[in-house]
Design a protein around this motif. Structure first.
Motif, PDB file in Angstrom:
ATOM      1  N   UNK A 154      -5.874  13.895   2.767  1.00  0.00           N
ATOM      2  CA  UNK A 154      -6.842  12.809   2.958  1.00  0.00           C
ATOM      3  C   UNK A 154      -7.128  12.690   4.454  1.00  0.00           C
ATOM      4  N   UNK A 155      -8.361  12.835   4.817  1.00  0.00           N
ATOM      5  CA  UNK A 155      -8.720  12.843   6.234  1.00  0.00           C
ATOM      6  C   UNK A 155      -9.243  11.516   6.743  1.00  0.00           C
ATOM      7  N   UNK A 156      -9.506  10.595   5.845  1.00  0.00           N
ATOM      8  CA  UNK A 156     -10.089   9.316   6.247  1.00  0.00           C
ATOM      9  C   UNK A 156      -9.294   8.173   5.653  1.00  0.00           C
ATOM     10  N   UNK A 157      -9.249   7.091   6.387  1.00  0.00           N
ATOM     11  CA  UNK A 157      -8.658   5.870   5.873  1.00  0.00           C
ATOM     12  C   UNK A 157      -7.174   5.732   6.161  1.00  0.00           C
ATOM     13  N   UNK A 158      -6.683   4.576   5.807  1.00  0.00           N
ATOM     14  CA  UNK A 158      -5.268   4.266   5.956  1.00  0.00           C
ATOM     15  C   UNK A 158      -4.618   4.478   4.601  1.00  0.00           C
ATOM     16  N   UNK A 159      -3.623   5.340   4.574  1.00  0.00           N
ATOM     17  CA  UNK A 159      -2.888   5.685   3.361  1.00  0.00           C
ATOM     18  C   UNK A 159      -1.411   5.609   3.692  1.00  0.00           C
ATOM     19  N   UNK A 160      -0.635   4.943   2.866  1.00  0.00           N
ATOM     20  CA  UNK A 160       0.796   4.860   3.094  1.00  0.00           C
ATOM     21  C   UNK A 160       1.155   4.207   4.412  1.00  0.00           C
ATOM     22  N   UNK A 161       0.269   3.374   4.915  1.00  0.00           N
ATOM     23  CA  UNK A 161       0.525   2.662   6.156  1.00  0.00           C
ATOM     24  C   UNK A 161       0.228   3.453   7.416  1.00  0.00           C
ATOM     25  N   UNK A 162      -0.356   4.642   7.270  1.00  0.00           N
ATOM     26  CA  UNK A 162      -0.670   5.462   8.439  1.00  0.00           C
ATOM     27  C   UNK A 162      -2.167   5.721   8.553  1.00  0.00           C
ATOM     28  N   UNK A 163      -2.648   5.728   9.777  1.00  0.00           N
ATOM     29  CA  UNK A 163      -4.044   6.049  10.048  1.00  0.00           C
ATOM     30  C   UNK A 163      -4.243   7.564   9.985  1.00  0.00           C
ATOM     31  N   UNK A 164      -5.481   7.998  10.103  1.00  0.00           N
ATOM     32  CA  UNK A 164      -5.790   9.424  10.117  1.00  0.00           C
ATOM     33  C   UNK A 164      -5.019  10.130  11.231  1.00  0.00           C
ATOM     34  N   UNK A 165      -5.055   9.542  12.427  1.00  0.00           N
ATOM     35  CA  UNK A 165      -4.381  10.149  13.578  1.00  0.00           C
ATOM     36  C   UNK A 165      -2.868  10.191  13.388  1.00  0.00           C
ATOM     37  N   UNK A 166      -2.312   9.139  12.823  1.00  0.00           N
ATOM     38  CA  UNK A 166      -0.864   9.095  12.592  1.00  0.00           C
ATOM     39  C   UNK A 166      -0.439  10.137  11.557  1.00  0.00           C
ATOM     40  N   UNK A 167      -1.250  10.324  10.522  1.00  0.00           N
ATOM     41  CA  UNK A 167      -0.929  11.360   9.528  1.00  0.00           C
ATOM     42  C   UNK A 167      -1.046  12.751  10.140  1.00  0.00           C
ATOM     43  N   UNK A 168      -2.041  12.961  10.964  1.00  0.00           N
ATOM     44  CA  UNK A 168      -2.213  14.250  11.635  1.00  0.00           C
ATOM     45  C   UNK A 168      -0.990  14.550  12.515  1.00  0.00           C
ATOM     46  N   UNK A 169      -0.518  13.536  13.254  1.00  0.00           N
ATOM     47  CA  UNK A 169       0.658  13.711  14.113  1.00  0.00           C
ATOM     48  C   UNK A 169       1.907  13.986  13.264  1.00  0.00           C
ATOM     49  N   UNK A 170       2.041  13.296  12.131  1.00  0.00           N
ATOM     50  CA  UNK A 170       3.174  13.526  11.239  1.00  0.00           C
ATOM     51  C   UNK A 170       3.160  14.958  10.723  1.00  0.00           C
ATOM     52  N   UNK A 171       1.991  15.447  10.317  1.00  0.00           N
ATOM     53  CA  UNK A 171       1.885  16.836   9.847  1.00  0.00           C
ATOM     54  C   UNK A 171       2.314  17.805  10.943  1.00  0.00           C
ATOM     55  N   UNK A 172       1.856  17.565  12.160  1.00  0.00           N
ATOM     56  CA  UNK A 172       2.194  18.453  13.281  1.00  0.00           C
ATOM     57  C   UNK A 172       3.702  18.445  13.535  1.00  0.00           C
ATOM     58  N   UNK A 173       4.324  17.267  13.523  1.00  0.00           N
ATOM     59  CA  UNK A 173       5.777  17.171  13.742  1.00  0.00           C
ATOM     60  C   UNK A 173       6.544  17.901  12.654  1.00  0.00           C
ATOM     61  N   UNK A 174       6.146  17.695  11.407  1.00  0.00           N
ATOM     62  CA  UNK A 174       6.885  18.316  10.311  1.00  0.00           C
ATOM     63  C   UNK A 174       6.677  19.827  10.300  1.00  0.00           C
ATOM     64  N   UNK A 175       5.516  20.301  10.689  1.00  0.00           N
ATOM     65  CA  UNK A 175       5.297  21.751  10.787  1.00  0.00           C
ATOM     66  C   UNK A 175       6.207  22.352  11.854  1.00  0.00           C
ATOM     67  N   UNK A 176       6.332  21.662  12.970  1.00  0.00           N
ATOM     68  CA  UNK A 176       7.203  22.165  14.044  1.00  0.00           C
ATOM     69  C   UNK A 176       8.656  22.234  13.585  1.00  0.00           C
ATOM     70  N   UNK A 177       9.040  21.341  12.697  1.00  0.00           N
ATOM     71  CA  UNK A 177      10.412  21.323  12.178  1.00  0.00           C
ATOM     72  C   UNK A 177      10.585  22.260  10.993  1.00  0.00           C
TER      73      UNK A 177
END
Length: 106
Positions: A71-94
């Motif tokens: 999902x690229x738009x909106x607030x889902x699970x308490x996270x904004x688009x940017x916050x979800x993008x950052x979470x994806x990047x962190x988890x990929x690095x791990x």
């Protein structure tokens, strides 16, 4: 049979958690910003949406869905688009899939 219960309908069994979501029945404009929204109005809307998410019994499932569905738009699970993008990047690095995110609630 209601169309929502048919395979491929709006209410696929894998998304039944949405019936318990705190945002159910809320104005979707709270979770999806209008074009050009900036500054204080943007921040106020985001904070109000996140307050709804804070009390949601299915917040973890919502976030997992948003990450899995990309999902690229909106607030889902308490996270904004940017916050979800950052979470994806962190988890990929791990080396973990992003959808493993926070533990499930509900």
């Amino acid at each position: 049979m209601d169309t929502e219960d048919r395979p491929g309908g709006r209410d696929d069994r894998s998304r039944r958690w949405q019936y318990r979501a705190a945002c159910r029945g809320q104005d979707t404009a709270l979770f999806f910003h209008p074009a050009g929204e900036r500054g204080e109005p943007h921040q106020d809307r985001v904070e109000a949406a996140k307050r709804v998410c804070t009390r949601c019994p299915v917040r973890g499932q919502c976030l997992e869905y948003a990450l899995t569905a990309d999902e690229r738009y909106g607030i889902w699970g308490g996270l904004t688009e940017d916050e979800r993008r950052a979470l994806r990047a962190r988890t990929r690095r791990r080396g973990r899939p992003a959808a493993s995110g926070p533990p499930r609630r509900g």
